[in-house]
Write an enzyme that holds these catalytic residues in place. Structure first.
Site, short mmCIF file in Angstrom:
data_model
loop_
_atom_site.label_atom_id
_atom_site.label_comp_id
_atom_site.label_asym_id
_atom_site.label_seq_id
_atom_site.Cartn_x
_atom_site.Cartn_y
_atom_site.Cartn_z
NE ARG A 59 36.71 20.37 102.26
CZ ARG A 59 37.55 19.37 102.48
NH1 ARG A 59 38.20 19.29 103.62
NH2 ARG A 59 37.74 18.45 101.55
CB ILE A 88 34.05 16.26 100.10
CG1 ILE A 88 34.07 17.79 100.06
CG2 ILE A 88 34.90 15.75 101.24
CD1 ILE A 88 33.47 18.45 101.33
CB SER A 89 37.02 18.12 95.44
OG SER A 89 36.18 17.50 94.52
CD GLN A 90 44.14 18.73 97.22
OE1 GLN A 90 44.05 18.15 96.12
NE2 GLN A 90 45.26 19.23 97.66
#
Ligand code: SAH
Length: 212
Positions: free
Chosen positions: A34, A60-62
Protein backbone atom coordinates in the site's frame (compact mmCIF):
# COMPACT_ATOMS: atom_id res chain seq x y z
CA UNK A 1 11.57 -4.35 6.08
CA UNK A 2 10.67 -6.32 9.25
CA UNK A 3 8.88 -3.20 10.31
CA UNK A 4 6.60 -3.43 7.25
CA UNK A 5 5.93 -7.14 7.83
CA UNK A 6 4.94 -6.37 11.41
CA UNK A 7 2.70 -3.45 10.38
CA UNK A 8 1.02 -5.61 7.70
CA UNK A 9 0.40 -8.40 10.24
CA UNK A 10 -1.13 -5.90 12.65
CA UNK A 11 -3.38 -4.52 9.88
CA UNK A 12 -4.67 -7.95 8.82
CA UNK A 13 -5.28 -8.83 12.46
CA UNK A 14 -7.39 -5.71 12.89
CA UNK A 15 -9.31 -6.53 9.67
CA UNK A 16 -10.05 -10.02 11.03
CA UNK A 17 -11.25 -8.43 14.26
CA UNK A 18 -13.61 -6.32 12.12
CA UNK A 19 -15.04 -9.56 10.66
CA UNK A 20 -13.20 -9.65 7.35
CA UNK A 21 -12.95 -13.43 7.07
CA UNK A 22 -12.12 -14.09 3.41
CA UNK A 23 -8.57 -15.51 3.19
CA UNK A 24 -8.09 -14.46 -0.47
CA UNK A 25 -9.05 -10.88 0.44
CA UNK A 26 -6.77 -10.80 3.50
CA UNK A 27 -3.91 -12.28 1.54
CA UNK A 28 -4.40 -9.73 -1.29
CA UNK A 29 -4.13 -6.97 1.35
CA UNK A 30 -0.93 -8.56 2.66
CA UNK A 31 0.50 -8.91 -0.85
CA UNK A 32 -0.10 -5.44 -2.35
CA UNK A 33 2.38 -2.83 -1.01
CA UNK A 34 0.00 0.00 0.00
CA UNK A 35 2.94 2.35 0.63
CA UNK A 36 3.59 2.76 -3.10
CA UNK A 37 0.06 4.17 -3.60
CA UNK A 38 0.62 6.93 -1.05
CA UNK A 39 2.50 10.27 -1.21
CA UNK A 40 5.98 10.08 0.31
CA UNK A 41 5.11 12.38 3.26
CA UNK A 42 2.41 9.94 4.42
CA UNK A 43 4.09 6.61 3.73
CA UNK A 44 4.63 5.85 7.41
CA UNK A 45 0.82 5.65 7.73
CA UNK A 46 0.41 3.14 4.87
CA UNK A 47 -0.55 0.21 7.11
CA UNK A 48 -2.83 2.11 9.44
CA UNK A 49 -6.49 1.29 9.04
CA UNK A 50 -7.25 4.80 7.78
CA UNK A 51 -8.11 6.63 4.57
CA UNK A 52 -5.41 9.07 3.39
CA UNK A 53 -5.33 12.04 1.01
CA UNK A 54 -3.97 11.51 -2.54
CA UNK A 55 -3.51 14.02 -5.41
CA UNK A 56 -6.35 16.07 -6.95
CA UNK A 57 -8.15 16.40 -3.58
CA UNK A 58 -9.15 12.70 -3.57
CA UNK A 59 -8.57 9.90 -1.04
CA UNK A 60 -7.33 6.32 -0.92
CA UNK A 61 -9.97 4.38 1.02
CA UNK A 62 -9.42 2.87 4.44
CA UNK A 63 -8.14 -0.75 4.19
CA UNK A 64 -11.22 -1.99 6.09
CA UNK A 65 -13.52 -0.45 3.47
CA UNK A 66 -11.40 -1.83 0.60
CA UNK A 67 -11.55 -5.28 2.23
CA UNK A 68 -15.28 -5.06 3.00
CA UNK A 69 -16.19 -3.98 -0.56
CA UNK A 70 -13.93 -6.62 -2.10
CA UNK A 71 -15.30 -9.37 0.13
CA UNK A 72 -18.91 -8.36 -0.63
CA UNK A 73 -18.25 -8.72 -4.36
CA UNK A 74 -17.52 -12.50 -3.97
CA UNK A 75 -15.02 -12.39 -6.81
CA UNK A 76 -13.73 -15.54 -8.51
CA UNK A 77 -10.86 -15.95 -10.97
CA UNK A 78 -13.38 -16.12 -13.82
CA UNK A 79 -14.80 -12.65 -13.16
CA UNK A 80 -14.38 -9.41 -15.04
CA UNK A 81 -14.71 -6.36 -12.79
CA UNK A 82 -15.38 -2.68 -13.54
CA UNK A 83 -14.17 -0.09 -11.04
CA UNK A 84 -15.37 3.51 -11.18
CA UNK A 85 -12.80 5.77 -9.52
CA UNK A 86 -9.22 4.44 -9.96
CA UNK A 87 -7.73 7.09 -7.65
CA UNK A 88 -4.36 5.75 -6.50
CA UNK A 89 -4.96 2.36 -8.16
CA UNK A 90 -4.82 0.49 -4.83
CA UNK A 91 -8.32 -0.99 -4.96
CA UNK A 92 -7.74 -2.03 -8.60
CA UNK A 93 -4.53 -3.80 -7.54
CA UNK A 94 -6.38 -5.75 -4.82
CA UNK A 95 -9.14 -6.71 -7.28
CA UNK A 96 -6.59 -7.83 -9.87
CA UNK A 97 -5.28 -10.59 -7.58
CA UNK A 98 -8.77 -12.10 -7.32
CA UNK A 99 -10.40 -11.49 -10.72
CA UNK A 100 -9.56 -12.48 -14.27
CA UNK A 101 -9.54 -8.89 -15.50
CA UNK A 102 -10.13 -5.44 -14.00
CA UNK A 103 -11.23 -2.35 -15.92
CA UNK A 104 -10.96 0.92 -14.01
CA UNK A 105 -12.05 4.44 -14.94
CA UNK A 106 -10.71 7.71 -13.52
CA UNK A 107 -11.76 11.29 -14.40
CA UNK A 108 -8.54 13.06 -13.22
CA UNK A 109 -5.68 12.72 -15.71
CA UNK A 110 -2.84 13.07 -13.11
CA UNK A 111 -4.33 10.24 -11.02
CA UNK A 112 -4.86 8.08 -14.10
CA UNK A 113 -1.22 8.58 -15.20
CA UNK A 114 0.24 7.88 -11.73
CA UNK A 115 -1.92 4.79 -11.22
CA UNK A 116 -0.92 3.46 -14.64
CA UNK A 117 2.79 3.80 -13.76
CA UNK A 118 2.39 2.14 -10.36
CA UNK A 119 0.41 -0.81 -11.68
CA UNK A 120 2.94 -1.29 -14.50
CA UNK A 121 5.78 -1.27 -11.91
CA UNK A 122 3.92 -3.97 -9.96
CA UNK A 123 3.53 -5.95 -13.24
CA UNK A 124 -0.21 -6.31 -12.69
CA UNK A 125 -1.01 -6.93 -16.33
CA UNK A 126 -4.69 -7.90 -15.98
CA UNK A 127 -5.76 -4.31 -15.23
CA UNK A 128 -6.82 -1.87 -17.94
CA UNK A 129 -7.13 1.80 -16.97
CA UNK A 130 -8.82 4.57 -18.88
CA UNK A 131 -9.22 8.30 -18.42
CA UNK A 132 -12.99 8.55 -18.64
CA UNK A 133 -16.27 9.49 -17.06
CA UNK A 134 -17.74 6.68 -14.99
CA UNK A 135 -21.28 7.89 -15.72
CA UNK A 136 -20.97 6.22 -19.14
CA UNK A 137 -19.24 3.10 -17.83
CA UNK A 138 -17.16 1.10 -20.32
CA UNK A 139 -19.59 -0.17 -23.00
CA UNK A 140 -16.93 -1.89 -25.17
CA UNK A 141 -15.79 -4.12 -22.30
CA UNK A 142 -19.29 -4.74 -20.85
CA UNK A 143 -21.04 -6.73 -19.51
CA UNK A 144 -19.21 -7.14 -16.20
CA UNK A 145 -19.62 -9.84 -13.53
CA UNK A 146 -18.91 -7.30 -10.82
CA UNK A 147 -18.96 -3.48 -10.57
CA UNK A 148 -17.52 -1.32 -7.78
CA UNK A 149 -17.95 2.42 -7.28
CA UNK A 150 -15.31 4.04 -5.09
CA UNK A 151 -17.08 7.42 -5.16
CA UNK A 152 -20.42 8.45 -3.67
CA UNK A 153 -23.50 8.46 -5.94
CA UNK A 154 -27.11 9.46 -5.30
CA UNK A 155 -28.32 6.65 -7.59
CA UNK A 156 -26.49 4.16 -9.75
CA UNK A 157 -26.89 5.42 -13.35
CA UNK A 158 -29.02 3.18 -15.61
CA UNK A 159 -26.15 2.95 -18.09
CA UNK A 160 -24.09 1.18 -15.44
CA UNK A 161 -26.87 -1.18 -14.32
CA UNK A 162 -27.13 -2.23 -17.98
CA UNK A 163 -23.42 -3.10 -17.99
CA UNK A 164 -23.85 -5.59 -15.11
CA UNK A 165 -24.38 -9.25 -16.07
CA UNK A 166 -27.43 -11.20 -14.87
CA UNK A 167 -26.59 -12.55 -11.38
CA UNK A 168 -23.92 -9.85 -11.19
CA UNK A 169 -23.09 -7.94 -8.00
CA UNK A 170 -22.49 -4.19 -7.75
CA UNK A 171 -21.28 -2.32 -4.70
CA UNK A 172 -21.43 1.44 -4.27
CA UNK A 173 -21.63 4.16 -1.61
CA UNK A 174 -25.21 5.28 -2.35
CA UNK A 175 -27.00 8.29 -0.89
CA UNK A 176 -26.74 12.04 -0.63
CA UNK A 177 -23.26 13.42 0.20
CA UNK A 178 -22.35 12.68 3.83
CA UNK A 179 -25.29 10.30 4.21
CA UNK A 180 -24.20 7.46 1.99
CA UNK A 181 -24.41 3.74 2.74
CA UNK A 182 -22.32 1.02 1.26
CA UNK A 183 -24.99 -0.76 -0.75
CA UNK A 184 -24.89 -4.14 -2.46
CA UNK A 185 -27.03 -4.49 -5.60
CA UNK A 186 -27.68 -7.93 -7.09
CA UNK A 187 -29.19 -8.37 -10.53
CA UNK A 188 -31.70 -11.24 -10.80
CA UNK A 189 -33.18 -11.20 -14.30
CA UNK A 190 -34.49 -7.67 -14.70
CA UNK A 191 -34.94 -7.17 -10.96
CA UNK A 192 -32.37 -5.40 -8.81
CA UNK A 193 -32.15 -6.43 -5.15
CA UNK A 194 -30.64 -3.82 -2.87
CA UNK A 195 -29.02 -4.38 0.53
CA UNK A 196 -27.72 -1.52 2.71
CA UNK A 197 -24.56 -2.52 4.56
CA UNK A 198 -22.78 0.21 6.54
CA UNK A 199 -22.63 3.99 6.76
CA UNK A 200 -19.53 5.34 4.94
CA UNK A 201 -17.91 8.56 3.68
CA UNK A 202 -16.57 8.79 0.13
CA UNK A 203 -15.56 11.56 -2.24
CA UNK A 204 -18.42 12.36 -4.63
CA UNK A 205 -18.81 11.07 -8.18
CA UNK A 206 -18.46 14.09 -10.47
CA UNK A 207 -19.24 14.14 -14.21
CA UNK A 208 -16.70 15.02 -16.90
CA UNK A 209 -12.92 14.70 -17.24
CA UNK A 210 -10.21 16.89 -15.65
CA UNK A 211 -6.97 17.11 -17.59
CA UNK A 212 -4.90 18.77 -14.85
N1 SAH B 1 -10.30 3.34 -5.55
C1 SAH B 1 -9.46 4.44 -5.18
C2 SAH B 1 -10.22 5.47 -4.36
C3 SAH B 1 -10.27 6.74 -5.08
S1 SAH B 1 -11.34 7.98 -4.47
C4 SAH B 1 -8.17 4.00 -4.53
O1 SAH B 1 -8.00 2.80 -4.27
O2 SAH B 1 -7.29 4.84 -4.32
C5 SAH B 1 -12.57 8.02 -5.76
C6 SAH B 1 -12.10 8.38 -7.13
O3 SAH B 1 -13.25 8.48 -7.97
C7 SAH B 1 -11.38 9.72 -7.24
O4 SAH B 1 -10.09 9.54 -7.74
C8 SAH B 1 -12.26 10.52 -8.20
O5 SAH B 1 -11.52 11.38 -9.06
C9 SAH B 1 -12.94 9.41 -8.98
N2 SAH B 1 -14.17 9.83 -9.67
C10 SAH B 1 -15.14 10.70 -9.24
N3 SAH B 1 -16.08 10.84 -10.19
C11 SAH B 1 -15.72 10.05 -11.24
C12 SAH B 1 -16.28 9.81 -12.52
N4 SAH B 1 -17.41 10.39 -12.95
N5 SAH B 1 -15.64 8.94 -13.35
C13 SAH B 1 -14.48 8.35 -12.97
N6 SAH B 1 -13.90 8.56 -11.78
C14 SAH B 1 -14.50 9.39 -10.91
Amino acid sequence: MNDIIEKKARLTMSLRAQAILSSPVLSAIETIPREIFIDSALKQHAYENASLPIACGQTISQPYIVAKMTETLEITSRHTVLEIGTGSGYQAAILSLLARRVYSLERHRPLFVEARNRLADLKLTNITLRLGDGFSGWPEAAPFDRIIFTCQVEHVPDAIIQQLKPDGILIAPIGSPGKEFLTKLTKKGDVIHSEKLISVRFVPMVPGIEHV
